[in-house]
Write a protein that holds these residues in place. Structure first.
Motif, mmCIF file in Angstrom:
data_model
loop_
_atom_site.group_PDB
_atom_site.id
_atom_site.type_symbol
_atom_site.label_atom_id
_atom_site.label_comp_id
_atom_site.label_asym_id
_atom_site.label_seq_id
_atom_site.Cartn_x
_atom_site.Cartn_y
_atom_site.Cartn_z
ATOM 1 N N GLU A 46 70.545 90.821 3.195
ATOM 2 C CA GLU A 46 69.724 90.099 4.159
ATOM 3 C C GLU A 46 69.235 91.034 5.272
ATOM 4 O O GLU A 46 70.008 91.839 5.810
ATOM 5 C CB GLU A 46 70.594 88.974 4.741
ATOM 6 C CG GLU A 46 69.963 88.094 5.775
ATOM 7 C CD GLU A 46 70.947 87.030 6.259
ATOM 8 O OE1 GLU A 46 70.490 86.081 6.924
ATOM 9 O OE2 GLU A 46 72.171 87.141 5.986
ATOM 10 N N LYS A 115 64.699 81.859 4.576
ATOM 11 C CA LYS A 115 66.024 81.262 4.679
ATOM 12 C C LYS A 115 65.900 79.822 5.152
ATOM 13 O O LYS A 115 65.130 79.518 6.060
ATOM 14 C CB LYS A 115 66.882 82.075 5.645
ATOM 15 C CG LYS A 115 68.348 81.695 5.697
ATOM 16 C CD LYS A 115 69.132 82.705 6.527
ATOM 17 C CE LYS A 115 70.611 82.434 6.562
ATOM 18 N NZ LYS A 115 71.365 83.501 7.266
ATOM 19 N N GLU A 168 68.297 82.453 -2.618
ATOM 20 C CA GLU A 168 68.713 81.840 -1.367
ATOM 21 C C GLU A 168 69.296 82.939 -0.487
ATOM 22 O O GLU A 168 69.556 84.048 -0.971
ATOM 23 C CB GLU A 168 69.702 80.699 -1.590
ATOM 24 C CG GLU A 168 70.979 81.066 -2.292
ATOM 25 C CD GLU A 168 71.844 79.827 -2.588
ATOM 26 O OE1 GLU A 168 71.390 78.698 -2.310
ATOM 27 O OE2 GLU A 168 72.962 80.003 -3.098
ATOM 28 N N CYS A 170 72.159 84.039 2.342
ATOM 29 C CA CYS A 170 73.429 83.945 3.072
ATOM 30 C C CYS A 170 73.891 82.519 3.334
ATOM 31 O O CYS A 170 74.432 81.860 2.455
ATOM 32 C CB CYS A 170 73.339 84.749 4.357
ATOM 33 S SG CYS A 170 74.987 85.138 5.036
ATOM 34 N N ASP A 172 72.600 79.767 3.323
ATOM 35 C CA ASP A 172 72.135 78.755 2.368
ATOM 36 C C ASP A 172 73.263 78.364 1.409
ATOM 37 O O ASP A 172 73.407 77.189 1.058
ATOM 38 C CB ASP A 172 70.949 79.287 1.557
ATOM 39 C CG ASP A 172 69.675 79.384 2.389
ATOM 40 O OD1 ASP A 172 69.634 78.804 3.500
ATOM 41 O OD2 ASP A 172 68.718 80.034 1.928
ATOM 42 N N LEU A 173 74.035 79.345 0.969
ATOM 43 C CA LEU A 173 75.125 79.080 0.038
ATOM 44 C C LEU A 173 76.253 78.289 0.691
ATOM 45 O O LEU A 173 76.936 77.508 0.041
ATOM 46 C CB LEU A 173 75.668 80.405 -0.518
ATOM 47 C CG LEU A 173 76.924 80.325 -1.396
ATOM 48 C CD1 LEU A 173 76.666 79.472 -2.634
ATOM 49 C CD2 LEU A 173 77.384 81.721 -1.801
ATOM 50 N N SER A 180 70.288 76.523 -3.896
ATOM 51 C CA SER A 180 70.493 76.936 -5.287
ATOM 52 C C SER A 180 70.739 75.750 -6.206
ATOM 53 O O SER A 180 70.474 75.832 -7.416
ATOM 54 C CB SER A 180 71.647 77.930 -5.392
ATOM 55 O OG SER A 180 72.809 77.449 -4.762
ATOM 56 N N ASN A 193 71.401 86.107 -3.948
ATOM 57 C CA ASN A 193 71.682 85.781 -2.548
ATOM 58 C C ASN A 193 71.685 87.062 -1.735
ATOM 59 O O ASN A 193 72.497 87.962 -1.979
ATOM 60 C CB ASN A 193 73.036 85.076 -2.431
ATOM 61 C CG ASN A 193 73.293 84.543 -1.027
ATOM 62 O OD1 ASN A 193 73.154 85.253 -0.035
ATOM 63 N ND2 ASN A 193 73.695 83.287 -0.948
ATOM 64 N N SER A 195 72.578 88.551 1.667
ATOM 65 C CA SER A 195 73.513 88.067 2.663
ATOM 66 C C SER A 195 73.854 89.135 3.689
ATOM 67 O O SER A 195 73.686 90.334 3.449
ATOM 68 C CB SER A 195 74.799 87.585 1.970
ATOM 69 O OG SER A 195 75.736 87.112 2.910
ATOM 70 N N TYR A 222 75.057 84.658 -10.807
ATOM 71 C CA TYR A 222 74.888 84.674 -9.344
ATOM 72 C C TYR A 222 75.092 86.103 -8.862
ATOM 73 O O TYR A 222 76.152 86.696 -9.075
ATOM 74 C CB TYR A 222 75.897 83.735 -8.672
ATOM 75 C CG TYR A 222 75.482 83.291 -7.288
ATOM 76 C CD1 TYR A 222 74.990 82.015 -7.062
ATOM 77 C CD2 TYR A 222 75.563 84.164 -6.207
ATOM 78 C CE1 TYR A 222 74.595 81.599 -5.787
ATOM 79 C CE2 TYR A 222 75.179 83.757 -4.938
ATOM 80 C CZ TYR A 222 74.687 82.476 -4.731
ATOM 81 O OH TYR A 222 74.298 82.078 -3.483
ATOM 82 N N TYR A 224 75.156 88.500 -5.625
ATOM 83 C CA TYR A 224 75.360 88.393 -4.186
ATOM 84 C C TYR A 224 75.423 89.800 -3.598
ATOM 85 O O TYR A 224 76.314 90.580 -3.931
ATOM 86 C CB TYR A 224 76.658 87.632 -3.928
ATOM 87 C CG TYR A 224 77.012 87.403 -2.472
ATOM 88 C CD1 TYR A 224 76.569 86.274 -1.794
ATOM 89 C CD2 TYR A 224 77.812 88.311 -1.781
ATOM 90 C CE1 TYR A 224 76.911 86.050 -0.463
ATOM 91 C CE2 TYR A 224 78.160 88.095 -0.454
ATOM 92 C CZ TYR A 224 77.705 86.963 0.196
ATOM 93 O OH TYR A 224 78.045 86.745 1.507
#
Length: 636
Positions: A46, A115, A168, A170, A172-173, A180, A193, A195, A222, A224
């Motif tokens: 992010e 976001k 998505e 950070c 958001d999860l 998601s 993601n 993040s 997923y 991340y």
């Protein structure tokens, strides 16, 4: 990308806060490295072009301009880098500032995802600088192009059927209803993601479980990627705990505080198959989503190190003990219920000194303990005949005594010879009749003893034998309750070893270890010099190969060609390609031809995700033709 595999990556670059030129250079360098390693999807943290911890510097036009320039520079310098690349940056749109993920493909800017949930509690103050993204898809100008902007963007691959990616960011999860969820319902099977999650005590495990759980819940891959060293430590520390998960399984995880790039191979074909299989998964085609195509080079993804040789056994040693204890409890509780319901006074089973009957006896003893009954109410019957060796006979007797069960010996040689005389079978002809007559006599003996004692016959045959049809019809194929029916041979071995190592009895542990060291055999042919002459794996093939085939055929319904490719990667150095192909063909032939034995299985507990009960997991016609599968194998 053959067979639905795609290599993906998550990277934490070495950044400097507010230095967009430096940070963009690091992103470009990392992206090229990931591409050289074969990654088709690459994810950065992010706000990585500026750094997440810029605070009120996000108000500065100079920083925002530099971030845009960094994105355009990245697009230009990565135009020859194939892949779908996600990069985080702040972006001003119509007078408001958004925390966004920019999506690049071959130098083209495909979309901008803002976001949706902005944390403004604890150490986070994102609502001070940013506004949340909305559902509507709009178009904005970036450089000389119009780019889709919105949370509802799906990126669809034209070169790997079914691959659909969504993003998505950070928090958001962490929200009650993450974006998601809607992305997945709309068709996304890979979620990325971006993040910047800081480290606090206990957060690492929570974050790991969150990502892993979301991949399981959504039946997706997923990826991340999170911020690490380089962010400001004025009040916070960032650890770079990058994660790649697939359907509840962690494929790769970065160590904390090292700014690592991690890789994983996602199986899109498997994810699609899981969504087809699970009836409660109800995707919806939403008109509110914009589907944006992207291209990836068609190349074969390397699979070395991607698959365990023992898919039925947890790879993490720390998970094994709890899993094995749970399996033993499931088996024992299933038997406990059946014994209580039928008001049986005894549990009767044949004990041979082999792996399967050993596990069945251990489970039966456990069931008796759960019921508060004396283990003397277990009748373990040893039935020596033509193939019995001193080693297995001794182990069977000693095991029974150590567990406190009643030992009963019935020598069946005379009965079998009388039967041979009755049907005109020459005892010197060691054919299938010679072998199966012994197995059926043993079953008759324990069935009749169960009648005498008011008891129930406990089946010992395992899942691997049932899959291969390696059981005598109406012999060891039959029982009144089969406790091992969904436990594959490789797992049987692990369970017996677990019991040996945890029972706390030295002598019992030694017996169990010797059982583990004994070759798998039905002992239906005479021994040679007192040693087992009939080794099952010489005849039907290695159980570790068959269990590998079994898992991926029944659990995911993969094609023979895909399973062959996976087996070559998993067993590289252990078996050559010719050997794997030989036993794969044998497995399919036996699996199809022996279904009639599985169509009338006794009851027994399901312990894992693969089972062959005709009342549960496997509804298969007994006369299905195997030709299509064999043809595919022969064309490999």
């Amino acid at each position: 990308m053959k067979d639905g595999f795609i290599k993906v990556a998550a990277a934490t670059p070495d950044i400097q806060v507010a230095d967009c030129v430096h940070n963009t250079g690091e992103i470009i360098k990392k992206a090229k490295e990931m591409s050289e390693q074969g990654a088709g999807i690459m994810v950065f943290p992010e706000l990585c072009i500026t750094g997440y911890t810029c605070q009120d510097l996000f108000y500065e036009d100079t920083l925002l301009t530099a971030a845009r320039e960094g994105l355009l520079r990245a697009a230009e310098e990565l135009k020859d880098v194939p892949g779908l690349i996600f990069v985080g940056l702040p972006l001003e749109v119509r007078g408001k500032l958004y925390n966004t993920a920019a999506v690049l493909n071959n130098g083209e800017l495909l979309g901008i995802v803002p976001k949706q949930y902005l944390p403004n509690y604890g150490e986070f103050y994102e609502a001070r600088h940013f506004v949340p993204g909305g559902d509507n898809v709009d178009y904005i100008s970036i450089g000389d192009v119009q780019v889709p902007f919105g949370t509802r963007l799906l990126f669809t691959c034209e070169d790997l059927p079914g691959l659909t990616v969504a993003a998505e960011i950070c928090e958001d999860l962490w929200a009650a209803c993450p974006p998601s969820v809607e992305h997945a319902i709309a068709g996304a099977n890979v979620i990325v993601n971006l993040s910047a999650s800081d480290e606090t005590a206990g957060k690492t495990e929570y974050r790991r479980n969150l990502v892993k759980g979301q991949s399981a819940r959504l039946l997706c891959g997923y990826i991340y990627a999170t911020a690490g060293n380089g962010e400001s430590t004025q009040d916070l520390v960032f650890g770079g705990q990058n994660l790649i998960c697939e359907d509840g399984r962690i494929l790769s995880e970065a160590p904390l505080f090292e700014n690592k790039t991690i890789y994983g191979v996602l199986d899109i074909q498997k994810l699609r198959g899981e969504r087809r299989r699970i009836s409660t998964w109800k995707p919806e085609m939403s008109d509110s989503y914009l589907r944006i195509p992207f291209r990836l080079p068609k190349k074969e993804t390397g699979l070395t190190g991607c698959f365990s040789q023992n898919p039925f056994v947890p790879e993490n040693p720390e998970e094994r003990a709890s899993r094995f204890r749970e399996i033993l409890d499931i088996q024992a509780m299933g038997l406990k219920k059946r014994l209580e319901h039928t008001h049986c006074k005894t549990a009767v089973l044949g004990i041979s000194g082999g792996l399967d009957s050993t596990l069945a006896l251990l489970v039966t003893a456990r069931a008796m303990d759960f019921m508060g009954m004396d283990r003397k109410q277990i009748v373990a019957v040893t039935m020596p005949c033509f193939g019995t060796t001193d080693r297995t006979y001794t182990n069977a007797c000693e095991l029974t005594r150590r567990l406190g069960a009643e030992l009963l010996e019935v020598d069946i040689k005379k009965a079998v010879l009388q039967h041979f005389e009755d049907i005109g079978q020459d005892p010197s002809v060691h054919d299938v009749t010679y072998e199966n007559a012994q197995a059926r006599e043993r079953t008759q003996v324990i069935m009749d003893i169960a009648n005498q004692r008011g008891g129930m016959v406990i089946g010992t045959g395992d899942l691997s034998e049932l899959a291969l049809g390696w059981a005598t019809y109406n012999g060891d194929h039959m029982s009144m309750y089969g406790v091992n029916g969904s436990v594959p041979k490789t797992l049987v071995r692990y369970l017996v070893r677990y019991y040996a190592e945890t029972c706390g009895e030295k002598e019992l542990g030694e017996i169990l270890m010797d059982v583990l060291d004994t070759p798998v055999s039905p002992e239906l042919l005479p021994p040679e010099d007192g040693v087992i002459s009939q080794k099952t794996e010489d005849l039907v093939g290695p159980y570790e190969l068959h269990d590998f085939f079994l898992y991926y055929i029944l659990r995911f319904h993969f094609s023979p060609s895909k399973i062959y490719r996976m087996a070559k990667a998993a067993f590289k150095g252990a078996y050559d390609e010719e050997t794997i192909l030989k036993w794969l063909k044998k497995f399919y032939w036996r699996f199809f031809s022996q279904q009639f034995k599985r169509s009338c299985l006794p009851d027994g507990p399901k312990v894992g995700s693969v089972a062959v009960s005709p009342r549960g997991d496997l509804r298969m016609p007994s006369d299905a033709c195997v030709k299509v599968w064999i043809d595919e194998i022969e064309n490999l």
